[in-house]
Design an enzyme around this catalytic site. Structure first.
Site, PDB file in Angstrom:
ATOM      1  N   ASP A 132       0.632  -1.396  -0.328  1.00 48.35           N
ATOM      2  CA  ASP A 132      -0.040   0.124  -0.018  1.00 48.35           C
ATOM      3  C   ASP A 132       0.838   1.562   0.220  1.00 48.35           C
ATOM      4  OD1 ASP A 132      -1.572   1.986   0.536  1.00 48.35           O
ATOM      5  OD2 ASP A 132      -3.004   0.965   2.174  1.00 48.35           O
ATOM      6  N   SER A 156       1.054  13.797 -15.418  1.00 46.81           N
ATOM      7  CA  SER A 156      -0.292  13.459 -16.065  1.00 46.81           C
ATOM      8  C   SER A 156       0.108  14.857 -16.997  1.00 46.81           C
ATOM      9  CB  SER A 156      -1.521  13.622 -15.006  1.00 46.81           C
ATOM     10  OG  SER A 156      -2.410  13.437 -15.936  1.00 46.81           O
ATOM     11  N   TYR A 216      -6.504  15.319  -7.949  1.00 44.10           N
ATOM     12  CA  TYR A 216      -5.470  14.684  -8.920  1.00 44.10           C
ATOM     13  C   TYR A 216      -4.254  15.404  -9.722  1.00 44.10           C
ATOM     14  CZ  TYR A 216      -3.929  11.691 -12.929  1.00 44.10           C
ATOM     15  OH  TYR A 216      -3.092  11.073 -13.738  1.00 44.10           O
ATOM     16  N   LYS A 261      -0.138  16.316  -8.944  1.00 43.25           N
ATOM     17  CA  LYS A 261       0.669  15.864  -9.871  1.00 43.25           C
ATOM     18  C   LYS A 261       1.265  17.278 -10.980  1.00 43.25           C
ATOM     19  CE  LYS A 261      -0.369  11.827 -10.931  1.00 43.25           C
ATOM     20  NZ  LYS A 261       1.328  10.609 -11.266  1.00 43.25           N
TER      21      LYS A 261
END
Length: 260
Positions: free
Chosen positions: A65, A144, A158, A162
């Site tokens: 994890d 990304s 997100y 990034k």
């Protein structure tokens, strides 16, 4: 493909499927021994023994994890113990549940930042001594275009992670350069993976593909090829950089930019 990575060990996080699997298979074909770290390590174990290239010791998967710093430290130590060395680390794992900004909970934000950004810090810290012992290494990360270049509704958490990843790449590149460790990343656009199901239905994906200047969605192999380059001898003088692999979608003139 050449066997440039013969005798080298590559650790890939999030390597059980999608982009990560493409990266694992590409390094194995190039001769590397590959370690896969994933919450779903059993998925990797199903196919690791069948990938082309590498050696028997390449067929190792680790249940980890990546939101847990202690597990990351144990992972890197175990990989070095199992393989005898660590040459390339690719942090590819990511967490990005599609969630409207107003609905983001502390738990969602914390796990997104922990897996996407925090884990990069702890992986880099854990791997640096192994790289130093070998007088060099390659730290790579799947970033990304979402965040550093464009936005996508429902992915504010997100995008923030990034954007942080890209900042880390530049800063870490400066700090690690004296140890001959390069730090670079790849910014994928829309890549055909199971994770695309989080972003919309088949009709939306078809619209995006039609709008990409190169006329198609990307494939995991497209990202893997960029990773191979950044880990290769040919990229020995490249550090603190990211390569955008998106078919031209984020070019200012591209109509697909707002869809990525």
């Amino acid at each position: 493909m050449t066997r440039e990575f013969e005798g080298r060990t590559v650790l890939v996080t999030g390597g059980a499927q999608g982009i990560g699997r493409g990266i694992v298979e590409a390094f194995a074909r190039a001769g590397a021994s590959v370690a896969v770290a994933d919450l779903q390590a059993d998925l990797a174990r199903e196919w690791l023994g069948e990938i082309e290239g590498g050696s028997r010791r390449a067929h190792r998967a680790y249940d980890v994890d990546l939101a847990e710093c202690g597990q990351i430290n144990a992972l890197v130590a175990q990989v070095e113990a199992d393989f005898g060395r660590l040459d390339v680390l690719v942090h590819n794992a990511a967490y990005f549940p599609l969630t409207p900004f107003a609905a983001i909970t502390p738990e969602v934000l914390e796990r997104t930042l922990a897996v996407n950004l925090g884990a990069l810090f702890w992986l880099a810290q854990a791997a640096t001594p192994a790289f130093v012992r070998q007088r060099g290494g390659r730290l790579l990360v799947t970033s990304s275009v979402t965040g550093p270049r464009v936005a996508y509704p429902g992915l504010a958490h997100y995008a923030a992670s990034k954007a942080g990843v890209n900042g880390f790449i530049r800063a870490a590149a400066l700090e690690l350069a004296p140890h001959r460790i390069t730090v670079n990343g790849v910014e994928p656009g829309m890549i055909r993976t199971p994770a695309m199901d989080n972003l919309g239905d088949a009709a939306l994906n078809a619209r995006i593909a039609d709008a990409v200047p190169l006329g198609r969605l990307g494939e995991p192999d497209d990202i893997a090829a960029a990773m191979l380059y950044l880990a290769s001898a040919g990229a020995g003088y490249v550090t603190g950089q990211t390569i955008v692999v998106d078919g031209g979608a984020t070019l200012p003139e591209a109509s697909a930019a707002f869809l990525v």
